[in-house]
Design a protein around this motif. Structure first.
Motif, short mmCIF file in Angstrom:
data_model
loop_
_atom_site.label_atom_id
_atom_site.label_comp_id
_atom_site.label_asym_id
_atom_site.label_seq_id
_atom_site.Cartn_x
_atom_site.Cartn_y
_atom_site.Cartn_z
N LEU A 107 -7.20 16.92 4.64
CA LEU A 107 -7.45 15.52 4.07
C LEU A 107 -8.28 14.56 5.25
CD1 LEU A 107 -4.60 14.50 2.05
CD2 LEU A 107 -6.74 14.98 1.17
N SER A 108 -9.01 13.78 4.93
CA SER A 108 -9.73 13.13 5.84
C SER A 108 -8.61 12.01 6.50
CB SER A 108 -11.02 12.15 5.39
OG SER A 108 -10.47 11.27 4.26
N GLN A 109 -8.47 11.15 7.67
CA GLN A 109 -7.69 10.23 7.81
C GLN A 109 -7.50 9.23 6.97
OE1 GLN A 109 -8.30 8.73 11.93
NE2 GLN A 109 -6.60 7.04 11.61
N GLN A 110 -8.56 8.72 6.13
CA GLN A 110 -8.60 7.71 5.23
C GLN A 110 -7.75 8.19 3.95
OE1 GLN A 110 -12.75 6.85 4.46
NE2 GLN A 110 -12.40 4.72 5.36
N ASP A 111 -8.03 9.43 3.35
CA ASP A 111 -7.29 9.91 2.34
C ASP A 111 -6.00 10.23 2.64
OD1 ASP A 111 -9.36 10.00 0.80
OD2 ASP A 111 -10.16 12.13 1.11
N GLU A 112 -5.55 10.79 3.89
CA GLU A 112 -4.04 10.77 4.25
C GLU A 112 -3.33 9.48 4.20
OE1 GLU A 112 -1.57 12.36 7.92
OE2 GLU A 112 -3.53 12.88 7.95
N GLU A 113 -4.10 8.34 4.77
CA GLU A 113 -3.55 7.19 4.64
C GLU A 113 -3.46 6.67 3.28
OE1 GLU A 113 -5.83 4.57 7.05
OE2 GLU A 113 -5.22 5.56 8.91
N MET A 114 -4.19 7.08 2.54
CA MET A 114 -4.06 6.62 1.04
C MET A 114 -2.85 7.41 0.61
SD MET A 114 -6.92 6.89 -2.09
CE MET A 114 -8.22 6.81 -0.99
N LEU A 115 -2.77 8.71 0.64
CA LEU A 115 -1.93 9.38 0.06
C LEU A 115 -0.34 9.10 0.98
CD1 LEU A 115 -0.87 11.80 -1.52
CD2 LEU A 115 -1.06 13.21 0.54
#
Length: 127
Positions: A107-115
């Motif tokens: 995951l990208s950092q943004q997607d990881e944070e969203m998750l």
């Protein structure tokens, strides 16, 4: 059907997404014939039935018997259908932890944070 459309192969799930979109536009449960017409009539009726049956098996649509046929209702949107696909893939794997770990590390950092945020909200809602 235009020549360029006839020669183009649809991506996996594209027809399912189109059928779901058509059902979501319906003001009431819709017949397979209505879905076929809504999609422009280019698909065979049997193809529409096959797609609806697959979506039923995935829990993305519901059906109700009316007379001698069925009417169909969307039970999931495109995001819900994608989530169902992801769960099916995960359920087929013997090492769920390895699959999830591989997914998360990709995951990208943004997607990881969203998750992380979604997981936190889900836990808070359950408490």
């Amino acid at each position: 059907m235009r020549d360029q459309e006839r020669g183009r192969r649809r991506g996996q799930g594209e027809l399912e997404a189109q059928v779901l979109a058509a059902l979501r536009e319906a003001s009431e449960p819709a017949s397979a014939a209505w879905v076929q017409e809504k999609l422009g009539g280019a698909l065979a009726y049997t193809t529409v039935i096959t797609i609806l049956t697959r979506l039923l098996a995935k829990g993305a649509v519901t059906r109700e018997k009316v007379g001698r046929s069925f009417v169909w209702t969307a039970a999931a949107d495109e995001a819900g259908l994608a989530a169902l696909r992801m769960r099916r893939v995960l359920d087929k794997e013997s090492d769920r932890e390895a699959v999830l770990a591989s997914f998360v590390t990709g995951l990208s950092q943004q997607d990881e944070e969203m998750l992380r945020e979604l997981l936190t909200r889900t836990r808070e809602a359950e408490e």
